[in-house]
Design an enzyme around this catalytic site. Structure first.
Site, short mmCIF file in Angstrom:
data_model
loop_
_atom_site.label_atom_id
_atom_site.label_comp_id
_atom_site.label_asym_id
_atom_site.label_seq_id
_atom_site.Cartn_x
_atom_site.Cartn_y
_atom_site.Cartn_z
N THR A 74 -9.39 -0.13 3.32
CA THR A 74 -9.94 0.11 4.66
C THR A 74 -8.88 -0.19 5.72
O THR A 74 -8.38 -1.32 5.79
CB THR A 74 -11.17 -0.79 4.90
OG1 THR A 74 -12.09 -0.62 3.83
CG2 THR A 74 -11.84 -0.45 6.22
N ASP A 75 -8.58 0.79 6.51
CA ASP A 75 -7.65 0.63 7.62
C ASP A 75 -8.24 1.23 8.90
O ASP A 75 -8.39 0.55 9.92
CB ASP A 75 -6.32 1.32 7.25
CG ASP A 75 -5.21 1.02 8.26
OD1 ASP A 75 -5.50 0.34 9.26
OD2 ASP A 75 -4.08 1.46 8.06
N THR A 76 -8.63 2.51 8.82
CA THR A 76 -9.09 3.23 10.01
C THR A 76 -10.23 2.50 10.74
O THR A 76 -10.19 2.37 11.97
CB THR A 76 -9.54 4.65 9.59
OG1 THR A 76 -8.39 5.31 9.04
CG2 THR A 76 -10.06 5.44 10.76
N ASP A 109 0.85 -1.19 0.00
CA ASP A 109 0.00 0.00 0.00
C ASP A 109 0.89 1.25 0.00
O ASP A 109 1.78 1.38 0.85
CB ASP A 109 -0.87 -0.06 1.27
CG ASP A 109 -1.95 0.99 1.30
OD1 ASP A 109 -2.41 1.42 0.23
OD2 ASP A 109 -2.37 1.37 2.43
N ASP A 166 2.98 4.93 -5.44
CA ASP A 166 2.23 6.17 -5.21
C ASP A 166 3.15 7.37 -5.44
O ASP A 166 3.80 7.85 -4.52
CB ASP A 166 1.65 6.19 -3.80
CG ASP A 166 0.84 7.46 -3.54
OD1 ASP A 166 0.72 8.29 -4.48
OD2 ASP A 166 0.33 7.63 -2.43
P1 13P Z 1 -8.91 4.74 5.64
O1 13P Z 1 -8.04 5.63 6.45
O2 13P Z 1 -10.17 5.44 5.22
O3 13P Z 1 -9.18 3.42 6.27
O4 13P Z 1 -8.13 4.45 4.25
C1 13P Z 1 -7.15 3.46 4.16
C2 13P Z 1 -6.38 3.52 2.89
O5 13P Z 1 -6.71 4.20 1.94
C3 13P Z 1 -5.17 2.68 2.80
O6 13P Z 1 -4.48 2.89 1.61
O1 G3H Z 2 -2.98 4.74 3.66
C1 G3H Z 2 -2.68 4.69 4.85
C2 G3H Z 2 -2.92 3.44 5.60
O2 G3H Z 2 -3.96 3.64 6.53
C3 G3H Z 2 -1.65 2.96 6.25
O3 G3H Z 2 -1.31 3.77 7.32
O4 G3H Z 2 1.12 4.35 7.05
O5 G3H Z 2 -0.01 4.37 9.30
O6 G3H Z 2 0.48 2.22 8.15
P1 G3H Z 2 0.17 3.69 8.00
ZN ZN Z 3 -4.60 4.89 0.85
#
Ligand code: 13P
Ligand code: G3H
Ligand code: ZN
Length: 307
Positions: A254-256, A82, A104
């Site tokens: 989705t991470d948050t 990512d 990116d």
């Molecule tokens: P969120 O912060 O909305 O979960 O997005 C995660 C994301 O885009 C990771 O690349």
């Molecule tokens: O795009 C961001 C993701 O939520 C990853 O976040 O760089 O804190 O691991 P991070």
């Molecule tokens: Zn992202």
């Protein structure tokens, strides 16, 4: 089975649904993702940021995903880098066994972004790895934003067409008004769906939505019930996700949401029993909560039942 991200997303693109790409940093998140996929029969993309790789190690992340993919051989899974910030970072991930990478370079000028992406595509395609790139800036858009300002921030449709033709990139993340984290919109949530549809028309490849967490009410409440503070947080509502999938989104990052759901349970256990220090007593309910959240997203995105 561990497969290329391209394989998973081309099927989603053809059949008109989106696959959730869920960020991991540890074993518990990964288990929750696989268990959710198993329960609702969904393909998955597991993604790791450079920060996750720094935290856990690319070798560790790969080994965990490989082990889980052997435990659930019927689930198609891709391991994705990512927001790779350089060609070198993408090469390292490919060497570690990742089956999909994102370069990116969206903050670079167009031609530089294009050149870096083209380079990663050359390398990745030689070993069957899928490539994602991004165009535009991830920023919330406001109702009263000037058209010129919106054009400066969001994806440009003509550039998207040229970019995809000249790079041969497999999937593209067009900025349409989302942003990372828990505070996506100041006013009402707003995304540029028309722009999304136009990008889909001219590129005809799988598209990616970053910053797609929804901060569901019950998850925010659970976090705040433990004394946590998410005042002013706002995510992408489920009906927006449905509309985004209709507009051509096939990968939803989705991470948050996962972080909040996980930590709400850790906080709850800590508050309820200050004497508790068995980490499994915290992580077990946290995994359960993340699993349920992911299952719901798989239903919303239409990937449930696709294996
Ligand atoms: P969120 O912060 O909305 O979960 O997005 C995660 C994301 O885009 C990771 O690349
Ligand atoms: O795009 C961001 C993701 O939520 C990853 O976040 O760089 O804190 O691991 P991070
Ligand atoms: Zn992202």
């Amino acid at each position: 089975m561990l497969v290329s991200g391209k394989e998973i997303l081309e099927k989603a693109h053809k059949e008109g649904y989106a696959v959730g790409a869920f960020n991991i940093n540890n074993m518990e998140m990964l288990q929750a993702i696989f268990e959710a996929a198993n329960e609702v029969s969904s393909p998955i993309i597991v993604e790791a940021s450079e920060g996750a790789i720094k935290y856990a190690g690319a070798d560790m992340l790969y080994s965990m995903v490989k082990t889980m993919s052997e435990r659930y051989p019927h689930i198609p899974v891709a391991l994705h880098l990512d927001h790779g910030t350089s060609v070198e970072s993408c090469v390292k991930a490919i060497r570690a066994g990742f089956t999909s990478v994102m370069i990116d370079a969206s903050h670079d000028p167009f031609e530089e972004n294009l050149a870096k992406t083209k380079k990663v595509v050359e390398i990745a395609h030689a070993v069957g790895v899928g490539v994602e790139a991004e165009l535009g800036r991830l920023m919330g858009i406001e109702d009263n934003i000037e058209v010129s300002e919106r054009d400066a921030v969001l994806v440009n449709v003509d550039e998207a067409e040229e970019f995809v033709k000249r790079t041969g990139v497999d999937y593209l993340a067009p900025a349409i008004g989302t942003s990372h984290g828990a505070f996506k919109f100041k006013g009402e949530p707003k995304l540029d769906f028309e722009r999304l549809q136009a990008v889909k028309r001219v590129t005809d490849i799988p598209l990616v939505l970053h910053g797609a967490s929804s901060i569901p009410e019950e998850v925010r409440k659970a976090f705040e019930a433990t004394g946590g503070d998410l005042k002013g947080s706002k995510g992408v509502p489920f009906d927006f996700l449905v509309e985004a999938v209709k507009g051509g989104i096939n990968k939803v990052n989705t991470d948050t949401d996962l972080r909040i759901a996980f930590m709400a349970e850790v906080r709850r256990v800590a508050n309820e029993d200050p004497t508790q220090f068995d980490l499994r007593k915290f992580f077990k309910p946290a995994m359960q909560s993340v699993k349920e959240l992911i299952k719901k997203r798989m239903e919303v995105l239409g990937s449930a039942g696709k294996i």
